[in-house]
Design a protein around this motif. Structure first.
Motif, PDB file in Angstrom:
ATOM      1  N   LEU A  15      -1.911 -23.467  -3.024  1.00  0.00           N
ATOM      2  CA  LEU A  15      -1.588 -24.843  -3.542  1.00  0.00           C
ATOM      3  C   LEU A  15      -1.660 -25.330  -4.817  1.00  0.00           C
ATOM      4  O   LEU A  15      -2.749 -25.193  -5.605  1.00  0.00           O
ATOM      5  CB  LEU A  15      -1.840 -26.113  -2.725  1.00  0.00           C
ATOM      6  CG  LEU A  15      -1.246 -25.920  -1.130  1.00  0.00           C
ATOM      7  CD1 LEU A  15      -2.392 -26.772  -0.380  1.00  0.00           C
ATOM      8  CD2 LEU A  15       0.068 -26.607  -1.125  1.00  0.00           C
ATOM      9  N   THR A  60      -4.170 -30.560  -8.042  1.00  0.00           N
ATOM     10  CA  THR A  60      -4.063 -32.035  -8.268  1.00  0.00           C
ATOM     11  C   THR A  60      -4.726 -32.566  -9.424  1.00  0.00           C
ATOM     12  O   THR A  60      -4.257 -33.713  -9.761  1.00  0.00           O
ATOM     13  CB  THR A  60      -4.430 -32.559  -7.036  1.00  0.00           C
ATOM     14  OG1 THR A  60      -5.872 -32.554  -7.058  1.00  0.00           O
ATOM     15  CG2 THR A  60      -3.744 -32.093  -5.637  1.00  0.00           C
ATOM     16  N   THR A  95       6.915 -27.265  -4.732  1.00  0.00           N
ATOM     17  CA  THR A  95       6.242 -28.375  -5.059  1.00  0.00           C
ATOM     18  C   THR A  95       7.274 -29.264  -5.835  1.00  0.00           C
ATOM     19  O   THR A  95       7.769 -28.786  -6.859  1.00  0.00           O
ATOM     20  CB  THR A  95       5.045 -28.218  -5.688  1.00  0.00           C
ATOM     21  OG1 THR A  95       4.039 -27.411  -4.907  1.00  0.00           O
ATOM     22  CG2 THR A  95       4.428 -29.666  -6.369  1.00  0.00           C
ATOM     23  N   SER A 149       4.176 -31.079  -2.070  1.00  0.00           N
ATOM     24  CA  SER A 149       4.214 -29.864  -1.625  1.00  0.00           C
ATOM     25  C   SER A 149       4.617 -29.575  -0.267  1.00  0.00           C
ATOM     26  O   SER A 149       3.931 -29.902   0.518  1.00  0.00           O
ATOM     27  CB  SER A 149       2.898 -29.092  -1.888  1.00  0.00           C
ATOM     28  OG  SER A 149       2.475 -29.263  -3.284  1.00  0.00           O
ATOM     29  N   ARG A 166       1.998 -31.545   1.799  1.00  0.00           N
ATOM     30  CA  ARG A 166       0.810 -32.069   1.136  1.00  0.00           C
ATOM     31  C   ARG A 166       1.325 -33.182   0.024  1.00  0.00           C
ATOM     32  O   ARG A 166       2.306 -32.913  -0.814  1.00  0.00           O
ATOM     33  CB  ARG A 166      -0.326 -31.243   0.385  1.00  0.00           C
ATOM     34  CG  ARG A 166      -1.420 -32.126  -0.217  1.00  0.00           C
ATOM     35  CD  ARG A 166      -2.108 -30.877  -0.991  1.00  0.00           C
ATOM     36  NE  ARG A 166      -1.524 -30.736  -2.328  1.00  0.00           N
ATOM     37  CZ  ARG A 166      -1.888 -30.025  -3.246  1.00  0.00           C
ATOM     38  NH1 ARG A 166      -3.203 -29.422  -3.340  1.00  0.00           N
ATOM     39  NH2 ARG A 166      -1.283 -30.023  -4.676  1.00  0.00           N
ATOM     40  N   VAL A 207       0.503 -36.122  -2.873  1.00  0.00           N
ATOM     41  CA  VAL A 207      -0.569 -36.361  -3.837  1.00  0.00           C
ATOM     42  C   VAL A 207       0.275 -38.084  -4.229  1.00  0.00           C
ATOM     43  O   VAL A 207       1.132 -38.155  -4.708  1.00  0.00           O
ATOM     44  CB  VAL A 207      -0.320 -35.770  -5.143  1.00  0.00           C
ATOM     45  CG1 VAL A 207      -1.418 -36.531  -6.334  1.00  0.00           C
ATOM     46  CG2 VAL A 207      -0.544 -34.516  -4.773  1.00  0.00           C
ATOM     47  N   LEU A 226      -5.145 -37.799  -1.578  1.00  0.00           N
ATOM     48  CA  LEU A 226      -4.300 -36.578  -1.178  1.00  0.00           C
ATOM     49  C   LEU A 226      -3.917 -36.847   0.400  1.00  0.00           C
ATOM     50  O   LEU A 226      -4.850 -37.111   1.162  1.00  0.00           O
ATOM     51  CB  LEU A 226      -5.077 -35.145  -1.413  1.00  0.00           C
ATOM     52  CG  LEU A 226      -5.549 -34.746  -2.675  1.00  0.00           C
ATOM     53  CD1 LEU A 226      -6.282 -33.455  -2.668  1.00  0.00           C
ATOM     54  CD2 LEU A 226      -4.126 -34.785  -3.558  1.00  0.00           C
ATOM     55  N   HIS A 227      -2.804 -36.556   0.568  1.00  0.00           N
ATOM     56  CA  HIS A 227      -2.723 -36.835   2.248  1.00  0.00           C
ATOM     57  C   HIS A 227      -1.903 -35.271   2.791  1.00  0.00           C
ATOM     58  O   HIS A 227      -1.087 -34.745   2.152  1.00  0.00           O
ATOM     59  CB  HIS A 227      -1.571 -37.614   2.359  1.00  0.00           C
ATOM     60  CG  HIS A 227      -2.319 -39.153   1.769  1.00  0.00           C
ATOM     61  ND1 HIS A 227      -2.810 -39.899   2.628  1.00  0.00           N
ATOM     62  CD2 HIS A 227      -2.269 -39.558   0.751  1.00  0.00           C
ATOM     63  CE1 HIS A 227      -3.396 -40.948   1.773  1.00  0.00           C
ATOM     64  NE2 HIS A 227      -2.585 -40.774   0.554  1.00  0.00           N
ATOM     65  N   ILE A 228      -2.499 -34.706   3.961  1.00  0.00           N
ATOM     66  CA  ILE A 228      -1.987 -33.529   4.360  1.00  0.00           C
ATOM     67  C   ILE A 228      -1.303 -33.881   5.932  1.00  0.00           C
ATOM     68  O   ILE A 228      -1.826 -34.574   6.534  1.00  0.00           O
ATOM     69  CB  ILE A 228      -3.346 -32.677   4.765  1.00  0.00           C
ATOM     70  CG1 ILE A 228      -3.945 -32.350   3.543  1.00  0.00           C
ATOM     71  CG2 ILE A 228      -2.766 -31.299   5.572  1.00  0.00           C
ATOM     72  CD1 ILE A 228      -3.228 -31.607   2.475  1.00  0.00           C
ATOM     73  N   LEU A 276       1.043 -29.230   8.053  1.00  0.00           N
ATOM     74  CA  LEU A 276       0.562 -28.184   7.176  1.00  0.00           C
ATOM     75  C   LEU A 276      -1.024 -27.900   7.731  1.00  0.00           C
ATOM     76  O   LEU A 276      -1.398 -26.875   7.306  1.00  0.00           O
ATOM     77  CB  LEU A 276       0.491 -29.025   5.866  1.00  0.00           C
ATOM     78  CG  LEU A 276       0.110 -28.061   4.749  1.00  0.00           C
ATOM     79  CD1 LEU A 276       1.480 -27.082   4.406  1.00  0.00           C
ATOM     80  CD2 LEU A 276       0.188 -28.764   3.378  1.00  0.00           C
ATOM     81  N   GLU A 277      -1.456 -28.595   8.549  1.00  0.00           N
ATOM     82  CA  GLU A 277      -2.869 -28.383   8.883  1.00  0.00           C
ATOM     83  C   GLU A 277      -3.167 -27.001   9.228  1.00  0.00           C
ATOM     84  O   GLU A 277      -4.146 -26.413   8.915  1.00  0.00           O
ATOM     85  CB  GLU A 277      -3.518 -29.497   9.839  1.00  0.00           C
ATOM     86  CG  GLU A 277      -3.783 -30.728   9.459  1.00  0.00           C
ATOM     87  CD  GLU A 277      -5.062 -30.928   8.691  1.00  0.00           C
ATOM     88  OE1 GLU A 277      -5.663 -29.844   8.639  1.00  0.00           O
ATOM     89  OE2 GLU A 277      -5.513 -32.089   8.144  1.00  0.00           O
ATOM     90  N   LEU A 304      -3.424 -24.304   6.657  1.00  0.00           N
ATOM     91  CA  LEU A 304      -4.574 -24.322   5.622  1.00  0.00           C
ATOM     92  C   LEU A 304      -5.787 -23.214   5.601  1.00  0.00           C
ATOM     93  O   LEU A 304      -6.055 -23.030   6.918  1.00  0.00           O
ATOM     94  CB  LEU A 304      -5.163 -25.577   5.540  1.00  0.00           C
ATOM     95  CG  LEU A 304      -4.448 -26.709   5.019  1.00  0.00           C
ATOM     96  CD1 LEU A 304      -5.375 -28.113   5.247  1.00  0.00           C
ATOM     97  CD2 LEU A 304      -4.228 -26.627   3.392  1.00  0.00           C
TER      98      LEU A 304
END
Length: 238
Positions: free
Chosen positions: A142, A145, A164, A185, A215, A217, A226-228, A232-233, A236
């Motif tokens: 990724l 940031t 992204t 992203s 993800r 920003v 940052l937030h997922i 997406l979890e 990772l």
């Protein structure tokens, strides 16, 4: 020992070795196109001389898209059509990014026409995977940031793309910053689909992205967060 069991015992080591082998040879193709570098890694069984044919097909596909961009640049330079911008304007970054996503999908199709099932294609930060990297999904990093407290993150992708998109910086209102999304992203099956999702989430409330493979920003009065998204979890790298 029964004949069937005896034969199975003889074949088992060979089966285990076959399962541990890679799909074929590794090939790497690199170059420059659409104002950025590209990098293609593939794993497959290409016949004699077929590697050169694959490379020629890659370069031909990218040259065609480069010609499209050059034609658009010429139209901008001459001021026609006016809606694209004043004479001498550059191709917008937003449009160039879309062409890069389209190029990555085109390259994936070209590789498929040669029977390549396992590859990683990257152009200008747009990445798409085909199949697997050996026995594991492809490892795709990724973008950073800028947060010192946030370690570099990577995804494990198999038959998916990562794109992204960054938001345009708005003019400050009386010198005050407000909470806003800086970048997204996103992951989807194709690069164009991932690009579309990233652009969509840039213009959506943060809550919308929390259910997506993305993800986000975000700039807040207290700093960058940052937030997922839930989608997406599972991708990772742990």
């Amino acid at each position: 020992m029964r004949p069937a069991l005896f034969l199975f015992a003889l074949l088992m080591p060979l089966l285990l070795l076959a399962g541990c082998r890679q799909q074929g040879e590794w090939y790497i193709f690199e170059g420059v196109a659409l104002g950025s570098g590209y990098h293609i890694t593939l794993n497959g069984d290409l016949g004699p001389g077929e590697s050169a044919l694959v490379e020629a097909a890659i370069q031909g596909e990218l040259a065609s898209l480069d010609n499209d961009i050059q034609l658009l640049q010429h139209l901008l330079a001459t001021g026609w059509p006016i809606v694209l911008g004043p004479p001498g304007a550059q191709v917008p970054d937003d449009l160039l990014q879309l062409y890069r996503a389209r190029a990555v999908d085109h390259l994936a199709r070209v590789l498929g026409e040669f029977g390549v099932e396992h590859a990683l294609v990257e152009l200008g930060g747009v990445q798409r995977t085909l199949g697997r990297a050996g026995r594991h999904p492809w490892r795709v990093r990724l973008p950073r940031t800028g947060l010192a407290s946030a370690p570099d993150a990577a995804l494990r992708l198999e038959g998916a793309a990562l794109v992204t998109r960054s938001a345009a910086r708005p003019a400050d209102a009386d010198g005050q910053e407000w909470e806003r999304i800086l970048a997204v992203s996103a992951v989807a099956q194709s690069a164009e689909a991932a690009d579309h999702l990233a652009r969509e989430l840039l213009a959506s409330p943060l809550e919308t992205a929390m259910e997506q493979p993305a993800r986000v920003v975000v700039l807040t009065p207290r700093g960058i967060t940052l937030h997922i998204g839930a989608g997406l979890e599972p991708l990772l790298e742990r």
